[in-house]
Design a protein around this motif. Structure first.
Motif, short mmCIF file in Angstrom:
data_model
loop_
_atom_site.label_atom_id
_atom_site.label_comp_id
_atom_site.label_asym_id
_atom_site.label_seq_id
_atom_site.Cartn_x
_atom_site.Cartn_y
_atom_site.Cartn_z
N ASN A 1 -82.90 9.23 -28.65
CA ASN A 1 -83.20 7.93 -29.24
C ASN A 1 -83.07 6.82 -28.20
N VAL A 2 -83.92 5.80 -28.30
CA VAL A 2 -83.83 4.65 -27.41
C VAL A 2 -82.68 3.77 -27.90
N LEU A 3 -81.68 3.56 -27.03
CA LEU A 3 -80.55 2.71 -27.37
C LEU A 3 -80.81 1.25 -27.02
N ASN A 4 -81.50 1.04 -25.90
CA ASN A 4 -81.69 -0.32 -25.40
C ASN A 4 -82.94 -0.37 -24.53
N MET B 1 -97.25 4.23 -21.53
CA MET B 1 -97.83 3.04 -20.96
C MET B 1 -99.05 2.60 -21.78
N LYS B 2 -99.82 3.56 -22.26
CA LYS B 2 -100.99 3.22 -23.06
C LYS B 2 -100.59 2.48 -24.34
N LYS B 3 -99.49 2.95 -24.97
CA LYS B 3 -99.04 2.30 -26.19
C LYS B 3 -98.56 0.88 -25.91
N ILE B 4 -97.91 0.67 -24.79
CA ILE B 4 -97.48 -0.68 -24.43
C ILE B 4 -98.70 -1.56 -24.22
N ASP B 5 -99.70 -1.05 -23.51
CA ASP B 5 -100.94 -1.79 -23.31
C ASP B 5 -101.58 -2.18 -24.65
N GLN B 6 -101.54 -1.27 -25.60
CA GLN B 6 -102.14 -1.53 -26.92
C GLN B 6 -101.33 -2.54 -27.72
N ASN B 7 -100.01 -2.54 -27.56
CA ASN B 7 -99.14 -3.39 -28.37
C ASN B 7 -98.82 -4.75 -27.75
N ILE B 8 -99.19 -4.96 -26.51
CA ILE B 8 -98.88 -6.24 -25.86
C ILE B 8 -99.82 -7.33 -26.39
N ASN B 9 -99.28 -8.52 -26.58
CA ASN B 9 -100.07 -9.64 -27.07
C ASN B 9 -100.72 -10.34 -25.87
N LYS B 10 -101.94 -9.98 -25.58
CA LYS B 10 -102.65 -10.49 -24.40
C LYS B 10 -102.93 -11.99 -24.50
N ASN B 11 -103.04 -12.53 -25.70
CA ASN B 11 -103.27 -13.97 -25.87
C ASN B 11 -102.13 -14.80 -25.30
N ASN B 12 -100.90 -14.29 -25.39
CA ASN B 12 -99.74 -15.02 -24.87
C ASN B 12 -99.64 -14.95 -23.35
N LEU B 13 -100.48 -14.13 -22.71
CA LEU B 13 -100.39 -13.93 -21.26
C LEU B 13 -101.53 -14.60 -20.50
N LYS C 1 -91.18 -6.45 -23.40
CA LYS C 1 -90.06 -5.89 -24.15
C LYS C 1 -90.44 -5.69 -25.62
N ALA C 2 -91.11 -6.67 -26.22
CA ALA C 2 -91.54 -6.55 -27.61
C ALA C 2 -92.53 -5.41 -27.77
N ALA C 3 -93.47 -5.28 -26.84
CA ALA C 3 -94.46 -4.20 -26.90
C ALA C 3 -93.79 -2.83 -26.70
N ALA C 4 -92.84 -2.76 -25.78
CA ALA C 4 -92.13 -1.50 -25.52
C ALA C 4 -91.28 -1.11 -26.73
N THR C 5 -90.66 -2.08 -27.37
CA THR C 5 -89.85 -1.81 -28.56
C THR C 5 -90.73 -1.24 -29.66
N LYS C 6 -91.86 -1.87 -29.90
CA LYS C 6 -92.79 -1.39 -30.92
C LYS C 6 -93.35 -0.01 -30.57
N SER C 7 -93.61 0.21 -29.30
CA SER C 7 -94.22 1.46 -28.83
C SER C 7 -93.27 2.65 -28.89
N THR C 8 -91.96 2.40 -28.81
CA THR C 8 -91.00 3.50 -28.73
C THR C 8 -90.17 3.69 -30.00
N GLN C 9 -90.41 2.90 -31.03
CA GLN C 9 -89.53 2.93 -32.19
C GLN C 9 -89.51 4.27 -32.93
N ASP C 10 -90.57 5.02 -32.93
CA ASP C 10 -90.59 6.30 -33.64
C ASP C 10 -90.74 7.49 -32.69
#
Length: 86
Positions: free
Chosen positions: A33-36, A1-13, A51-60
């Motif tokens: 591995n994350v499939l979806n 959750m912390k990584k999602i918070d860090q990667n979310i674009n707050k300006n768009n919200l 979704k974009a923040a979660a994708t970036k946060s879980t890719q590795d």
């Protein structure tokens, strides 16, 4: 959750409201591995940002695969409630 918070674009919200909610659904394969990634909430813009923040946060990240009653690794679904306050 912390990584999602860090990667979310707050300006768009900024103009979407004071409290935003969605559910993140991760589908994890037998190797961890994350499939979806899916998001389900009332605000589609917020869903896309999370979704974009979660994708970036879980890719590795390797997850621990789920197991059935026989101890075999299986595809697993993980649901996470996500809340954001402007």
């Amino acid at each position: 959750m912390k990584k999602i918070d860090q990667n979310i674009n707050k300006n768009n919200l900024k103009n979407l409201g004071s409290t935003l909610n969605t559910e993140i659904i991760l589908k994890i394969d037998q190797q961890g591995n994350v499939l979806n990634i899916s998001t389900y909430g009332k605000n589609e813009i917020f869903n896309k940002e999370v979704k974009a923040a979660a994708t970036k946060s879980t890719q590795d990240i390797k997850w621990v695969a789920g197991k059935n009653n026989q101890g075999q690794k299986v595809i697993d679904i993980l649901k996470i409630a996500y809340h954001f306050k402007n």
